[in-house]
Design a protein around this motif. Structure first.
Motif, PDB file in Angstrom:
ATOM      1  N   THR A  12      53.742  34.851  30.086  1.00 10.50           N
ATOM      2  CA  THR A  12      55.133  34.480  30.319  1.00 10.50           C
ATOM      3  C   THR A  12      55.474  34.339  31.804  1.00 10.50           C
ATOM      4  OG1 THR A  12      55.684  36.804  30.215  1.00 10.50           O
ATOM      5  CG2 THR A  12      55.961  35.563  28.200  1.00 10.50           C
ATOM      6  N   ARG A  13      54.481  34.499  32.683  1.00 14.28           N
ATOM      7  CA  ARG A  13      54.776  34.375  34.110  1.00 14.28           C
ATOM      8  C   ARG A  13      55.261  32.975  34.445  1.00 14.28           C
ATOM      9  NH1 ARG A  13      49.797  37.582  37.007  1.00 14.28           N
ATOM     10  NH2 ARG A  13      50.792  39.596  37.051  1.00 14.28           N
ATOM     11  N   LYS A  14      56.356  32.922  35.176  1.00 17.44           N
ATOM     12  CA  LYS A  14      56.908  31.627  35.584  1.00 17.44           C
ATOM     13  C   LYS A  14      56.085  31.091  36.758  1.00 17.44           C
ATOM     14  CE  LYS A  14      61.667  32.587  34.359  1.00 17.44           C
ATOM     15  NZ  LYS A  14      61.847  34.049  34.405  1.00 17.44           N
ATOM     16  N   GLU A 164      41.150  42.184  44.373  1.00 18.96           N
ATOM     17  CA  GLU A 164      41.350  41.806  42.976  1.00 18.96           C
ATOM     18  C   GLU A 164      42.297  42.832  42.355  1.00 18.96           C
ATOM     19  OE1 GLU A 164      38.028  42.707  40.488  1.00 18.96           O
ATOM     20  OE2 GLU A 164      38.501  41.145  39.033  1.00 18.96           O
ATOM     21  N   CYS A 165      43.319  42.379  41.658  1.00 17.17           N
ATOM     22  CA  CYS A 165      44.214  43.291  40.933  1.00 17.17           C
ATOM     23  C   CYS A 165      43.336  43.940  39.857  1.00 17.17           C
ATOM     24  CB  CYS A 165      45.357  42.474  40.305  1.00 17.17           C
ATOM     25  SG  CYS A 165      46.667  43.449  39.597  1.00 17.17           S
ATOM     26  N   PRO A 166      43.028  45.253  39.993  1.00 17.87           N
ATOM     27  CA  PRO A 166      41.860  45.821  39.295  1.00 17.87           C
ATOM     28  C   PRO A 166      41.954  45.886  37.763  1.00 17.87           C
ATOM     29  CG  PRO A 166      43.170  47.538  40.325  1.00 17.87           C
ATOM     30  CD  PRO A 166      43.792  46.248  40.735  1.00 17.87           C
ATOM     31  N   GLY A 171      45.003  46.371  35.755  1.00 20.69           N
ATOM     32  CA  GLY A 171      45.547  45.218  36.486  1.00 20.69           C
ATOM     33  C   GLY A 171      45.121  43.905  35.833  1.00 20.69           C
ATOM     34  N   CYS A 172      45.680  42.818  36.357  1.00 18.56           N
ATOM     35  CA  CYS A 172      45.511  41.536  35.661  1.00 18.56           C
ATOM     36  C   CYS A 172      44.279  40.741  36.104  1.00 18.56           C
ATOM     37  CB  CYS A 172      46.759  40.686  35.859  1.00 18.56           C
ATOM     38  SG  CYS A 172      46.977  40.166  37.565  1.00 18.56           S
ATOM     39  N   GLY A 173      43.633  41.166  37.187  1.00 25.21           N
ATOM     40  CA  GLY A 173      42.434  40.445  37.627  1.00 25.21           C
ATOM     41  C   GLY A 173      42.706  39.314  38.602  1.00 25.21           C
ATOM     42  N   TRP A 187      48.055  46.378  43.642  1.00 26.63           N
ATOM     43  CA  TRP A 187      48.362  45.407  42.595  1.00 26.63           C
ATOM     44  C   TRP A 187      48.718  44.052  43.186  1.00 26.63           C
ATOM     45  CZ3 TRP A 187      46.701  48.083  38.738  1.00 26.63           C
ATOM     46  CH2 TRP A 187      46.886  49.464  38.722  1.00 26.63           C
ATOM     47  N   CYS A 188      48.533  43.000  42.363  1.00 29.78           N
ATOM     48  CA  CYS A 188      48.834  41.652  42.842  1.00 29.78           C
ATOM     49  C   CYS A 188      50.326  41.493  43.098  1.00 29.78           C
ATOM     50  CB  CYS A 188      48.347  40.608  41.832  1.00 29.78           C
ATOM     51  SG  CYS A 188      49.318  40.550  40.322  1.00 29.78           S
ATOM     52  N   SER A 189      51.144  42.243  42.353  1.00 33.86           N
ATOM     53  CA  SER A 189      52.600  42.128  42.493  1.00 33.86           C
ATOM     54  C   SER A 189      53.250  43.424  42.024  1.00 33.86           C
ATOM     55  CB  SER A 189      53.115  40.971  41.616  1.00 33.86           C
ATOM     56  OG  SER A 189      52.811  41.259  40.257  1.00 33.86           O
ATOM     57  N   GLU A 191      55.543  43.570  39.928  1.00 30.70           N
ATOM     58  CA  GLU A 191      55.679  43.379  38.478  1.00 30.70           C
ATOM     59  C   GLU A 191      54.438  43.924  37.755  1.00 30.70           C
ATOM     60  OE1 GLU A 191      55.500  39.232  37.638  1.00 30.70           O
ATOM     61  OE2 GLU A 191      55.605  39.521  35.469  1.00 30.70           O
ATOM     62  N   CYS A 192      53.281  43.612  38.295  1.00 29.07           N
ATOM     63  CA  CYS A 192      52.029  44.039  37.671  1.00 29.07           C
ATOM     64  C   CYS A 192      51.879  45.564  37.780  1.00 29.07           C
ATOM     65  CB  CYS A 192      50.852  43.348  38.358  1.00 29.07           C
ATOM     66  SG  CYS A 192      49.493  43.010  37.252  1.00 29.07           S
ATOM     67  N   GLY A 193      52.195  46.106  38.972  1.00 31.52           N
ATOM     68  CA  GLY A 193      52.098  47.549  39.170  1.00 31.52           C
ATOM     69  C   GLY A 193      53.018  48.299  38.219  1.00 31.52           C
TER      70      GLY A 193
END
Ligand code: ZN
Length: 211
Positions: A12-14, A164-166, A171-173, A187-189, A191-193
């Motif tokens: 769903t990420r914009k 890399e977002c682990p 994390g999402c990679g 984290w990449c963002s 939101e991800c964290g």
């Protein structure tokens, strides 16, 4: 192609929230997830517009080109995906401090050299500057832009900050540039964290309830 689990939040990420990497080359590689996010030249050029890399005019030109020459357009799109996959594997190897596969490095070398052959040295404003051959309205040009962006990062000291977002931590990679002062970004963002922290919280609650 190596497959990763894709989380619901990635689906769903914009487009704007996909710009997390801090460098367009990494955002490009991150389009691997979710699977099938980019299916053809039209998807690719629209994504490029959404992240501000090309204009609406470029989109129309590339779509017109894809309509007129569908096979050529698909062949070039496939080549751009080859660039993405080789870049992904090389980045992953370098981040994890292992040697990238020679075959991947060769794919990148051939693409980088090919890209360079489309530049011309011209004089402008009392100096010399590199300019692209005139192909600004075509998919080929987008290929050059992406290839150059990957080349610049992979051969620069910035690589020391690419992470890399682990996935092992939830994390999402996705890849990102950690520009924090003490290189502590995980984290990449945000939101991800937050998503990972929430998931851990729920897992802990569930475990406590089951006791
Ligand atoms: Zn992430």
């Amino acid at each position: 192609m190596q497959k990763e689990k894709t989380s619901a939040s990635q689906e769903t990420r914009k487009p704007s929230s996909r710009l997390v990497a801090g460098d367009v080359s990494l955002d490009f590689v991150n389009t691997r997830q979710p699977d099938g996010f980019l299916q053809n030249a039209a998807d690719l050029v629209r994504w490029s517009r959404d992240i501000g890399l090309v204009t609406e005019e470029n989109v129309i030109a590339v779509l017109t080109e894809a309509d007129a020459y569908p096979q050529k357009s698909m062949a070039l799109f496939t080549r751009i995906m080859m660039l993405r996959e080789a870049s992904y594997r090389v980045l992953l190897a370098l981040i994890h401090q292992t040697s990238p596969a020679t075959s991947d490095v060769q794919v990148l070398q051939s693409m980088f050299l090919q890209t360079r052959s489309h530049e011309r040295l011209v004089s402008a404003d009392h100096r010399l500057a590199w300019q692209w051959e005139s192909a600004e309205r075509r998919l080929t040009w987008l290929h050059w832009l992406l290839s150059r962006s990957v080349e610049v990062v992979l051969t620069s000291p910035l690589m020391e900050r690419v992470k890399e977002c682990p996935p092992s931590e939830g994390g999402c990679g996705w890849f990102f540039v950690d520009r924090s002062k003490n290189s502590s970004r995980q984290w990449c963002s945000d939101e991800c964290g937050s998503r990972v922290r929430m998931r851990r919280l729920y897992a802990r609650k569930r475990t406590n309830n089951e006791r």
